[in-house]
Design an enzyme around this catalytic site. Structure first.
Site, PDB file in Angstrom:
ATOM      1  N   GLY A 167       0.825  -1.181   0.126  1.00 39.95           N
ATOM      2  CA  GLY A 167      -0.023   0.041   0.161  1.00 39.95           C
ATOM      3  C   GLY A 167       0.817   1.262   0.036  1.00 39.95           C
ATOM      4  O   GLY A 167       1.944   1.276  -0.224  1.00 39.95           O
ATOM      5  N   ASN A 168       0.245   2.346   0.329  1.00 42.11           N
ATOM      6  CA  ASN A 168       0.932   3.722   0.444  1.00 42.11           C
ATOM      7  C   ASN A 168       0.261   4.426   1.467  1.00 42.11           C
ATOM      8  O   ASN A 168      -0.544   4.081   2.192  1.00 42.11           O
ATOM      9  CB  ASN A 168       0.941   4.437  -0.941  1.00 42.11           C
ATOM     10  CG  ASN A 168      -0.264   4.631  -1.540  1.00 42.11           C
ATOM     11  OD1 ASN A 168      -1.321   5.495  -0.797  1.00 42.11           O
ATOM     12  ND2 ASN A 168      -0.701   4.199  -2.723  1.00 42.11           N
ATOM     13  N   TYR A 169       0.781   5.726   1.621  1.00 39.37           N
ATOM     14  CA  TYR A 169       0.644   6.495   2.866  1.00 39.37           C
ATOM     15  C   TYR A 169      -0.720   7.493   2.502  1.00 39.37           C
ATOM     16  O   TYR A 169      -0.863   8.182   3.292  1.00 39.37           O
ATOM     17  CB  TYR A 169       1.744   7.425   3.071  1.00 39.37           C
ATOM     18  CG  TYR A 169       2.980   6.623   3.615  1.00 39.37           C
ATOM     19  CD1 TYR A 169       2.881   5.673   4.941  1.00 39.37           C
ATOM     20  CD2 TYR A 169       4.202   6.475   3.194  1.00 39.37           C
ATOM     21  CE1 TYR A 169       3.773   5.048   5.492  1.00 39.37           C
ATOM     22  CE2 TYR A 169       5.016   5.725   3.650  1.00 39.37           C
ATOM     23  CZ  TYR A 169       4.854   5.156   4.828  1.00 39.37           C
ATOM     24  OH  TYR A 169       6.120   4.190   5.156  1.00 39.37           O
ATOM     25  N   SER A 170      -1.512   7.279   1.517  1.00 37.27           N
ATOM     26  CA  SER A 170      -2.396   8.236   1.000  1.00 37.27           C
ATOM     27  C   SER A 170      -3.493   8.292   2.125  1.00 37.27           C
ATOM     28  O   SER A 170      -4.036   7.154   2.475  1.00 37.27           O
ATOM     29  CB  SER A 170      -2.988   7.915  -0.413  1.00 37.27           C
ATOM     30  OG  SER A 170      -4.129   8.674  -0.580  1.00 37.27           O
TER      31      SER A 170
ATOM     32  N   ALA B 221      -4.180   7.393  -5.001  1.00 40.57           N
ATOM     33  CA  ALA B 221      -2.746   7.108  -5.165  1.00 40.57           C
ATOM     34  C   ALA B 221      -2.675   5.591  -5.372  1.00 40.57           C
ATOM     35  O   ALA B 221      -2.533   4.757  -4.528  1.00 40.57           O
ATOM     36  CB  ALA B 221      -1.897   7.290  -3.853  1.00 40.57           C
TER      37      ALA B 221
END
Length: 405
Positions: free
Chosen positions: A216-219, A284
């Site tokens: 995943g990512n930090y969005s 994102a």
């Protein structure tokens, strides 16, 4: 937040959650609003009119005639004067009567006379809330243009207090203030996106490795949700496709589809864009996903090697299907060669303009409440200082309106 001069009609029905109305009244009074309580006969079994009138400074309305002097309580006058009607708590029975146009008490008669926006905060146990009849009634109220403040959900609600309980007063107040702001802004500025349908993607995607792990990512989704609310405030119907996020929508006019993976977001975005006037791709989205997803949790036995494959390119897919009347807006989060990379993406994806922000700028990027952007078009460049994301959303939608003009 000031609501000075606003007149709120608060409807209270026969639910154990009626005590929460006291906190809600205090929040409105503190913000400068005037509150008139209308309560059902069953509601008085859970909270006394004396308590409510002490908080509001007004007699509570419950019957058609005042028992003290026989004077008539005009539901029509209440409907005309109000800036907003909130029914909190709203029982399953009251919701059903609202959906069916049944007016067998003062509260429901007032509701049918209401000219102002209506907000409903359901309160009941999970089985009643989940019943198809209740869900159908809530959907009918949504079709009337009413705002439904969904009952508390999530793990805490599921295991401790139960889904279906009335949302907390603070959350209802925030939603009400946002709705009043929306109505006031539309009146002041005009509905510049009235009749338009806008697709917005927001938040991250999670690409599963096994049942408990993901890429995943930090969005946080904050920018996308701010854009959705700004479009709704200007009169648009918004198709919001949201990745995993704890954020909630607060305004009417936003239809939300929750997804998890890039593949799910791709499918939802392609389907929605076909009947939209514009798309804003703020999510994102992961560029890669595991080639295979293990069906069981992978045990720790040493190094893990993941084989990744590209995800569907949502921007390229929408850019290829874009029609002459449609507009497509992209986002670029860069760490180097920001403008050249963003302009290359603009041309490659067939965007009308692209919103650039850099991780090099303090206070911009993931998780922040602020952002610092540059809007790039094929022929122009607009740079903005660091702002709150709600203000950034206004700048972006101003540019969208110019392209739609």
């Amino acid at each position: 937040m000031t609501l000075k001069g606003k007149y709120i009609v608060l409807g209270i029905t026969g639910s154990i959650a009626a005590y929460k109305a006291c906190t809600l009244i205090r929040l409105f009074i503190k913000a400068g609003a005037e509150v008139q309580v209308v309560i059902t006969p069953a509601g008085k079994e859970f909270i006394t009119p004396l308590t409510l009138s002490t908080l509001t400074g007004k007699p509570v309305v419950s019957e058609f005639f005042d028992r003290r002097d026989g004077s008539w309580h005009s539901h029509v006058d209440l409907g005309r004067r109000a800036d907003l009607m909130i029914i909190a708590p709203a029982t399953a029975a009251t919701i059903a009567k609202m959906a069916g146009g049944i007016a067998d008490n003062m509260l429901l008669t007032t509701y049918l006379s209401m000219k102002a926006p209506v907000m409903v905060a359901p309160a009941m146990d999970l089985d009643m809330y989940a019943h198809p009849a209740t869900q159908a009634n809530l959907e009918r109220l949504r079709s009337f243009g009413h705002t439904i403040v969904e009952p508390a959900t999530g793990e805490l609600a599921s295991h401790l207090v139960g889904k279906g309980r009335m949302e907390e007063p603070e959350r209802i107040f925030e939603a009400a203030a946002a709705l009043l702001y929306q109505a006031e802004s539309q009146q002041a500025e005009g509905k510049s996106l009235q009749g338009k349908r806008i697709l917005i993607t927001a938040g991250p995607t999670y690409e599963k490795i096994d049942p408990v792990r993901f890429i995943g990512n930090y969005s946080s989704g904050k920018m996308g949700f701010a854009l959705a609310e700004e479009c709704a405030r200007r009169g648009a119907q918004v198709e919001l496709v949201a990745g995993p996020t704890s954020l909630q929508t607060r305004l009417s006019g936003i239809h939300r589809t929750d997804v998890e993976s890039a593949a799910e977001m791709h499918a939802a975005a392609v389907e929605a864009f076909s009947h939209c006037d514009a798309g804003i791709l703020c999510a994102a989205v992961a560029d890669y996903t595991p080639a295979t997803c293990a069906t069981q949790k992978i045990k720790r036995t040493g190094d893990m090697c993941l084989q990744l494959k590209p995800t569907h390119d949502i921007a390229a897919a929408l850019g290829a299907m874009k029609q002459a009347h449609q507009r497509l807006i992209g986002f670029a989060l860069e760490t180097d060669h920001e403008e050249s990379n963003a302009l290359g993406k603009l041309r490659k994806k067939n965007f009308d303009f692209i919103v650039l922000n850099s991780l090099q700028d303090a206070g911009a990027g993931f998780a922040h409440d602020t952002n610092k952007i540059t809007i790039l078009t094929p022929n122009d460049k607009l740079s903005f200082p660091l702002k709150h994301k709600t203000e950034v959303a206004q700048d972006i939608i101003d540019q969208l309106c110019r392209t739609l003009a």
